[in-house]
Enzyme design. Structure first.
Site, PDB file in Angstrom:
ATOM      1  N   HIS A  83       0.852  -1.193   0.000  1.00 45.15           N
ATOM      2  CA  HIS A  83       0.000   0.000   0.000  1.00 45.15           C
ATOM      3  C   HIS A  83       0.886   1.240   0.000  1.00 45.15           C
ATOM      4  CE1 HIS A  83      -4.040   1.668   0.436  1.00 45.15           C
ATOM      5  NE2 HIS A  83      -3.478   2.647   1.098  1.00 45.15           N
ATOM      6  N   ASP A 162     -13.914   3.203   6.832  1.00 48.47           N
ATOM      7  CA  ASP A 162     -12.807   3.861   6.135  1.00 48.47           C
ATOM      8  C   ASP A 162     -13.334   4.515   4.863  1.00 48.47           C
ATOM      9  OD1 ASP A 162     -10.112   4.663   5.556  1.00 48.47           O
ATOM     10  OD2 ASP A 162     -10.204   3.201   3.949  1.00 48.47           O
ATOM     11  N   ARG A 169     -12.669  13.035   4.596  1.00 47.61           N
ATOM     12  CA  ARG A 169     -11.337  13.645   4.741  1.00 47.61           C
ATOM     13  C   ARG A 169     -10.880  14.295   3.443  1.00 47.61           C
ATOM     14  NH1 ARG A 169      -7.799   8.971   5.842  1.00 47.61           N
ATOM     15  NH2 ARG A 169      -6.120  10.483   5.818  1.00 47.61           N
ATOM     16  N   SER A 184      -6.672   4.338   8.538  1.00 46.07           N
ATOM     17  CA  SER A 184      -7.309   4.129   7.231  1.00 46.07           C
ATOM     18  C   SER A 184      -6.638   2.969   6.494  1.00 46.07           C
ATOM     19  CB  SER A 184      -7.189   5.422   6.414  1.00 46.07           C
ATOM     20  OG  SER A 184      -7.425   5.193   5.050  1.00 46.07           O
ATOM     21  N   LYS A 188      -8.246  -1.239   6.383  1.00 42.57           N
ATOM     22  CA  LYS A 188      -8.517  -1.850   5.059  1.00 42.57           C
ATOM     23  C   LYS A 188      -7.682  -3.110   4.861  1.00 42.57           C
ATOM     24  CE  LYS A 188      -7.546   1.583   2.160  1.00 42.57           C
ATOM     25  NZ  LYS A 188      -7.861   2.941   2.496  1.00 42.57           N
TER      26      LYS A 188
HETATM   27  N1  URA Z   1      -4.088   5.708   1.694  1.00 43.52           N
HETATM   28  C1  URA Z   1      -5.160   5.306   2.431  1.00 43.52           C
HETATM   29  O1  URA Z   1      -5.703   4.237   2.217  1.00 43.52           O
HETATM   30  N2  URA Z   1      -5.582   6.118   3.398  1.00 43.52           N
HETATM   31  C2  URA Z   1      -5.035   7.313   3.684  1.00 43.52           C
HETATM   32  O2  URA Z   1      -5.484   7.973   4.578  1.00 43.52           O
HETATM   33  C3  URA Z   1      -3.925   7.728   2.892  1.00 43.52           C
HETATM   34  C4  URA Z   1      -3.476   6.911   1.901  1.00 43.52           C
END
Ligand code: URA
Length: 439
Positions: A83, A162, A169, A184, A188
């Site tokens: 990620h 999220d 956000r 966040s 996930k």
């Molecule tokens: N990627 C995400 O999934 N969440 C964030 O807050 C920033 C980057």
């Protein structure tokens, strides 16, 4: 007895929230008891006051518990994901997921949409006509099993909080916040059932974290919370001081990714950083999944699977399995590109010294390639193609960028913004490294 407003006030005043209070607030968002304006005030309070490690862990847990958690134990093979904390032109996932799968990993990838000035993998994938990023649990596991990777977004059932907070956000100035980014990403990733995670923590003018100190803080927060949640994880700090690769925009980034997957010569110059980072992240994932013993072996394996077309084959299988129209990705010129094409040229000679990459991301949003409010739809066909990277020499009149915009878009105010975002200096400055450090 706490109420949504008392919890907001407590955080606003800089006090530490208890696990139960955080859980209650998150459950209230799920049930509708907490209104969007209260959720937004809560996010802003966290933005200003921060969170302790215990609070961040509790927030991550509460967000995770707001939905289902996939159990992928029946799927054979090491399940490892990657990620990124977000950047401009960051299309690594599109190449990396099929590449890592072709090297023997299972990659269960749950991604997000564009956030602030940064692009999102889901928006990019949706520029492939028919590509479904709303897989059910069964579809997700079937695609993962059959193809080796699956790429989806949150649903109403998985990491729904999220999804909701991310969208709020995005449009309320609460993106650049260590605990919120940590919760966040990890909620996930824990929900999708991965067994290990490689984090690409971006630093620089196009990242949410502009300095090494901030990026290190984010990386440490992610690593510490992942450890508490028993998720094996490694993080690397990488440069976002210029767009990654040459393309910024949704369809145009899919084109660039496909060129790399197909090993086309056109991608050799401006995509070298993108290719290098993808190989490095793949090697990290292969180490975490114990497919290889070290990074050198991992890089070798990743290189060979990109060069022999194995990753490209997996990408085509993925597109097909998720309903995408293969005839649109091969040849790539079937992907949409907006009709108004303008090339902006250098007004000075010298060297590309600095790029305001966040501003470049904002220009894309103004073209329609990102969102200003939650309900905005994205125009996949708009975008930019860059011809120069940091440190490159330029002559007056040399092309810097081609912009793809819709006919109705007035570009007159954008060119001065663009020219300001790219600083050309008389002497060549040192170019920041692509990969800074491993945390
Ligand atoms: N990627 C995400 O999934 N969440 C964030 O807050 C920033 C980057």
């Amino acid at each position: 007895m706490s109420t949504p407003s008392s919890i907001i006030q407590k955080k606003r005043d800089g006090k530490e929230l208890k696990k139960d209070e955080l859980r209650e607030f998150i459950q209230g968002i799920s049930s509708g008891e907490v209104a969007d304006y209260q959720a937004t005030a809560f996010l802003m309070a966290i933005y200003f006051q921060g969170m302790s490690l215990e609070e961040t862990v509790a927030l991550t847990e509460a967000m995770l518990e707001s939905g289902e958690r996939y159990d992928l134990s029946e799927i054979q093979g090491p399940k490892i994901d990657k990620h990124s904390t977000g950047g401009v032109g960051d299309k690594v996932s599109l190449i990396l997921a099929p590449l890592a799968a072709s090297c023997g990993l299972k990659v269960p990838m749950m991604s997000g949409r564009g956030l602030g000035h940064s692009g999102g993998t889901l928006d990019k994938l949706e520029s492939i006509p028919g590509f479904n990023v709303h897989l059910t649990r069964n579809e997700f596991t079937q695609v993962l099993n059959r193809v080796g990777c699956a790429m989806t977004g949150q649903t109403e059932k998985i990491a729904p909080i999220d999804k909701k907070l991310y969208a709020l956000r995005d449009v309320t100035g609460t993106v650049e916040c260590v605990p919120l980014i940590t919760a966040s990403i990890l909620s996930k990733k824990l929900a999708e059932g991965t067994e290990g995670l490689v984090l690409d923590v971006k630093v620089g003018s196009g990242a949410f974290m502009k300095t090494h100190q901030q990026a290190r803080k984010l990386a440490q927060s992610l690593i510490q919370v992942a450890k508490k949640m028993k998720l094996p994880c490694r993080a690397i700090l990488t440069s976002m001081n210029q767009p990654l690769g040459y393309a910024v925009g949704n369809a145009v980034e899919v084109r660039e990714s496909i060129e790399i997957l197909k090993n086309e010569k056109t991608s050799e110059f401006c995509s070298a950083d993108l290719k290098e980072l993808t190989i490095h992240l793949c090697a990290q994932m292969l180490c975490l999944g114990k497919v290889v013993r070290n990074l050198t072996e991992g890089r070798k394996l990743a290189h060979s699977h990109l060069a022999d077309g194995s990753a490209w084959k997996v990408f085509q299988k993925l597109v097909d399995a998720q309903g995408g129209n293969l005839s649109k990705v091969h040849p790539t010129h079937s992907l949409p590109l907006a009709p108004q094409q303008v090339t902006w040229k250098a007004k000075k000679r010298g060297y590309i010294g600095r790029m305001n990459t966040e501003e470049l991301g904002k220009i894309l949003i103004d073209l329609g390639g990102g969102r200003k409010k939650v309900s905005d739809t994205i125009d996949a066909a708009v975008g930019m193609v860059f011809y120069k990277k940091l440190g490159n020499k330029v002559q007056i009149g040399e092309p810097l960028i081609t912009l793809y915009a819709q006919e109705k878009t007035d570009l007159s105010s954008l060119e001065p913004r663009f020219q300001q975002a790219i600083a050309i200096s008389g002497t060549r400055k040192s170019v920041p490294k692509l990969i800074f450090e491993q945390i």
